[in-house]
Design a protein around this motif. Structure first.
Motif, mmCIF file in Angstrom:
data_model
loop_
_atom_site.group_PDB
_atom_site.id
_atom_site.type_symbol
_atom_site.label_atom_id
_atom_site.label_comp_id
_atom_site.label_asym_id
_atom_site.label_seq_id
_atom_site.Cartn_x
_atom_site.Cartn_y
_atom_site.Cartn_z
ATOM 1 N N ARG A 93 0.833 -1.201 0.000
ATOM 2 C CA ARG A 93 0.000 0.000 0.000
ATOM 3 C C ARG A 93 0.870 1.255 0.000
ATOM 4 N N SER A 94 0.392 2.255 -0.710
ATOM 5 C CA SER A 94 1.106 3.529 -0.733
ATOM 6 C C SER A 94 1.025 4.171 0.639
ATOM 7 N N PRO A 95 2.160 4.516 1.257
ATOM 8 C CA PRO A 95 2.134 5.103 2.602
ATOM 9 C C PRO A 95 1.590 6.531 2.579
ATOM 10 N N ARG A 96 1.199 6.991 3.747
ATOM 11 C CA ARG A 96 0.718 8.364 3.885
ATOM 12 C C ARG A 96 1.904 9.290 4.201
ATOM 13 N N ALA A 97 1.622 10.512 4.631
ATOM 14 C CA ALA A 97 2.632 11.508 5.026
ATOM 15 C C ALA A 97 3.677 11.691 3.933
ATOM 16 N N CYS A 98 3.213 12.107 2.750
ATOM 17 C CA CYS A 98 4.112 12.297 1.598
ATOM 18 C C CYS A 98 4.873 13.607 1.764
ATOM 19 N N ASP A 99 6.190 13.513 1.842
ATOM 20 C CA ASP A 99 6.989 14.709 2.142
ATOM 21 C C ASP A 99 7.952 15.007 1.000
ATOM 22 N N GLY A 100 9.243 15.154 1.288
ATOM 23 C CA GLY A 100 10.209 15.523 0.257
ATOM 24 C C GLY A 100 10.242 14.536 -0.898
ATOM 25 N N MET A 101 10.623 15.035 -2.072
ATOM 26 C CA MET A 101 10.637 14.198 -3.271
ATOM 27 C C MET A 101 11.609 14.794 -4.286
ATOM 28 N N GLY A 102 12.199 13.937 -5.121
ATOM 29 C CA GLY A 102 13.087 14.424 -6.163
ATOM 30 C C GLY A 102 13.082 13.500 -7.357
ATOM 31 N N ILE A 103 13.459 14.035 -8.510
ATOM 32 C CA ILE A 103 13.522 13.272 -9.751
ATOM 33 C C ILE A 103 14.935 12.726 -9.929
ATOM 34 N N VAL A 104 15.039 11.395 -10.046
ATOM 35 C CA VAL A 104 16.349 10.751 -10.159
ATOM 36 C C VAL A 104 16.629 10.252 -11.569
ATOM 37 N N ALA A 105 15.624 10.206 -12.426
ATOM 38 C CA ALA A 105 15.814 9.801 -13.818
ATOM 39 C C ALA A 105 14.669 10.368 -14.643
ATOM 40 N N ASP A 106 14.975 10.649 -15.924
ATOM 41 C CA ASP A 106 13.975 11.226 -16.827
ATOM 42 C C ASP A 106 14.366 10.810 -18.235
ATOM 43 N N SER A 107 13.638 9.833 -18.798
ATOM 44 C CA SER A 107 14.018 9.286 -20.096
ATOM 45 C C SER A 107 12.785 8.976 -20.936
ATOM 46 N N ASN A 108 12.772 9.493 -22.155
ATOM 47 C CA ASN A 108 11.681 9.236 -23.105
ATOM 48 C C ASN A 108 10.312 9.559 -22.513
ATOM 49 N N GLY A 109 10.277 10.604 -21.710
ATOM 50 C CA GLY A 109 9.021 11.050 -21.147
ATOM 51 C C GLY A 109 8.616 10.358 -19.862
ATOM 52 N N VAL A 110 9.384 9.371 -19.418
ATOM 53 C CA VAL A 110 9.091 8.685 -18.166
ATOM 54 C C VAL A 110 9.945 9.292 -17.060
ATOM 55 N N VAL A 111 9.283 9.901 -16.096
ATOM 56 C CA VAL A 111 9.956 10.592 -14.999
ATOM 57 C C VAL A 111 9.942 9.678 -13.770
ATOM 58 N N THR A 112 11.131 9.404 -13.229
ATOM 59 C CA THR A 112 11.256 8.558 -12.051
ATOM 60 C C THR A 112 11.523 9.428 -10.836
ATOM 61 N N MET A 113 10.624 9.349 -9.854
ATOM 62 C CA MET A 113 10.731 10.140 -8.633
ATOM 63 C C MET A 113 10.866 9.215 -7.429
ATOM 64 N N ILE A 114 11.590 9.681 -6.419
ATOM 65 C CA ILE A 114 11.619 9.001 -5.136
ATOM 66 C C ILE A 114 10.984 9.938 -4.110
ATOM 67 N N ARG A 115 10.001 9.404 -3.379
ATOM 68 C CA ARG A 115 9.154 10.199 -2.486
ATOM 69 C C ARG A 115 9.336 9.732 -1.044
ATOM 70 N N ASN A 116 9.571 10.674 -0.140
ATOM 71 C CA ASN A 116 9.711 10.371 1.285
ATOM 72 C C ASN A 116 8.353 10.212 1.961
ATOM 73 N N HIS A 117 8.389 9.445 3.076
ATOM 74 C CA HIS A 117 7.198 9.311 3.911
ATOM 75 C C HIS A 117 7.611 9.533 5.363
ATOM 76 N N GLU A 118 7.068 10.608 5.937
ATOM 77 C CA GLU A 118 7.459 11.027 7.285
ATOM 78 C C GLU A 118 6.639 10.246 8.318
ATOM 79 N N LEU A 119 6.962 8.961 8.451
ATOM 80 C CA LEU A 119 6.211 8.077 9.325
ATOM 81 C C LEU A 119 7.043 7.638 10.516
ATOM 82 N N ARG A 120 6.372 7.397 11.628
ATOM 83 C CA ARG A 120 7.011 7.012 12.875
ATOM 84 C C ARG A 120 6.462 5.659 13.307
#
Length: 472
Positions: free
Chosen positions: A82-109
């Motif tokens: 399941r997709s976690p809640r508390a979606c925080d910082g995020m950045g793009i680590v790859a971008d090729s042929n229109g497909v954008v790959t992001m890594i998203r943080n989850h501020e969970l305790r």
């Protein structure tokens, strides 16, 4: 922003670094007079806009812009988790042929089980990251999954020039010291079952980490954001802590190989033991750095207070800030935010000039009703400084992704729609619209898509429209 050097990526922006700095100075003057946050005249007013994925008018945007929501908290990801809640910082680590790959943080305790596969997690704690692949041609999420689990309070972080994500834990936890008492943070008691230490930086690859290990040389503290100077490989990091926090830099022994060790230092601003309150805007303050003797000492000896690193830095002459948040590298400078700094304790933005070794305050919020709580930041492809709002206190208007254009105008580009009423996927969106902060803003390499997270209930948006040569 992918693997390209930000200097090259931003060359087509409206202004060079000097122009941006002049704009930021003008922004300071705007805020001091209490000017209300409004729209940009070339984009027009923000209007309720229908989400292309759900049909709900979740956001207010300028006319002509559209957006697609995806990876809502609770939805099933492509890997079956399941997709976690508390979606925080995020950045793009790859971008090729229109497909954008992001890594998203989850501020969970909490320590009742790891996000994702427990056999691949660092600990039994709930924080971590998800990797999301969005196809800008098909305008949809095409792949997703948990890429880091078993961490704590993954708040912000930063993209590296070599295509990874630095996910930062905001919470120094040392299980064997828990009995010594904690800071008055209500969530720490929920980590009674944690087996390992926390409060570190983890480097995450797009496909995830089979055996994640913290980079302990980067320090054990309330990590927030990270930004890498592509010319040197030095990593600059913020700390979200009160009453004192530090700005740090990590000098790796081998640039690009952070886990091989390095030296941790804290910023020293000449003549200032702390810069939490009133600061003269645009004053050039000379800076230096002090060494942190023991980066792994996350707590003052004999306590579990989470102040071990900042206390070492201040004892060595370093300068204390308060609640440092976003951090970004741009053309020879580091821009970083203090969410609660300034005379009114409503937020500041600083510029650290790496070439001239100077620091200057370039923005100070003075009115909660206008804009406050600057958090995650990035520079847009067209030269504006984009700032996620995490407003402090009570308010009635939706929070914004704000922007500062090359002329020094501060304006709202995207805002939650507080008139929204309804439930989607079990989430009461009228509560979300009123209370949630923004986080994780980033842009595709072609500059045609902006991605951002609504922290609660946990949604990622892909926004596109008539950017042309406009201010965003």
């Amino acid at each position: 922003m992918g693997q390209k050097d930000r200097r090259a990526f931003l060359k087509h922006g409206l202004v060079a670094a000097g122009g941006l700095v002049l704009g930021l100075a003008a922004w300071s003057q705007l805020q001091k007079t209490g000017t209300s946050l409004s729209h940009h005249k070339s984009l027009g007013p923000l209007i309720p806009t229908q989400d292309q994925s759900t049909g709900l008018p979740i956001l207010n945007l300028p006319n002509g812009f559209e957006y697609h929501s995806f990876a809502w908290a609770g939805e099933t990801l492509a890997d079956g988790y399941r997709s976690p809640r508390a979606c925080d910082g995020m950045g793009i680590v790859a971008d090729s042929n229109g497909v954008v790959t992001m890594i998203r943080n989850h501020e969970l305790r909490g320590s009742m089980g790891a996000t994702g596969d427990p056999s691949m997690a660092w600990d039994n704690t709930g924080g971590g990251t998800t990797t999301l692949k969005f196809d800008t041609n098909e305008k949809r999420l095409v792949d997703s999954g948990v890429s880091l689990g078993g961490t704590v309070n993954n708040c912000a972080g930063g993209v590296t020039p070599w295509g990874t994500w630095l996910s930062c834990e905001e919470g120094p936890v040392t299980p064997e010291l828990m009995h010594l008492g904690t800071e008055p943070r209500q969530w720490l008691w929920k980590l009674d079952n944690a087996k390992k230490r926390h409060g570190f930086v983890f480097e995450v690859h797009p496909d995830g980490a089979m055996n994640p290990e913290p980079i302990v040389a980067m320090g054990q503290f309330y990590h927030e954001a990270a930004a890498v100077d592509p010319a040197t490989g030095v990593v600059y990091m913020t700390e979200d802590r009160a009453p004192f926090a530090g700005l740090y830099r990590y000098l790796p022994d081998v640039p690009g190989k952070l886990a091989k060790g390095g030296l941790l230092q804290m910023l020293r601003v000449t003549g200032h033991s702390e810069l939490k309150g009133a600061v003269s805007r645009n004053q050039q303050m000379s800076i230096g750095w002090v060494e942190i003797a023991d980066p792994e000492q996350g707590h003052t000896p004999g306590t579990h207070d989470g102040a071990g690193v900042v206390a070492q830095g201040m004892a060595a002459g370093g300068t204390g800030f308060i609640s440092l948040e976003g951090c970004i590298y741009y053309d020879g400078s580091i821009f970083f935010t203090s969410k609660a700094g300034g005379e009114a304790r409503l937020g500041q933005v600083f510029r650290l000039d790496l070439e001239n070794n100077t620091l200057q305050l370039i923005f100070e919020a003075t009115r909660q009703s206008s804009f406050s709580g600057p958090d995650n930041i990035i520079v847009s492809p067209r030269g504006s400084l984009m700032i996620c709002e995490d407003r402090l206190g009570t308010y009635k208007d939706g929070q914004c992704v704000a922007a500062l254009d090359a002329m020094g105008q501060l304006f709202a580009f995207c805002q939650t729609n507080t008139d929204l009423r309804g439930i989607y996927g079990g989430h009461e969106l009228h509560n979300t619209a009123i209370t949630s902060e923004w986080a994780g803003v980033c842009f595709s390499e072609d500059g045609q898509w902006m991605f951002a997270n609504l922290y609660s209930p946990g949604i990622t948006f892909a926004i596109t429209g008539p950017w042309d040569d406009g201010p965003v």
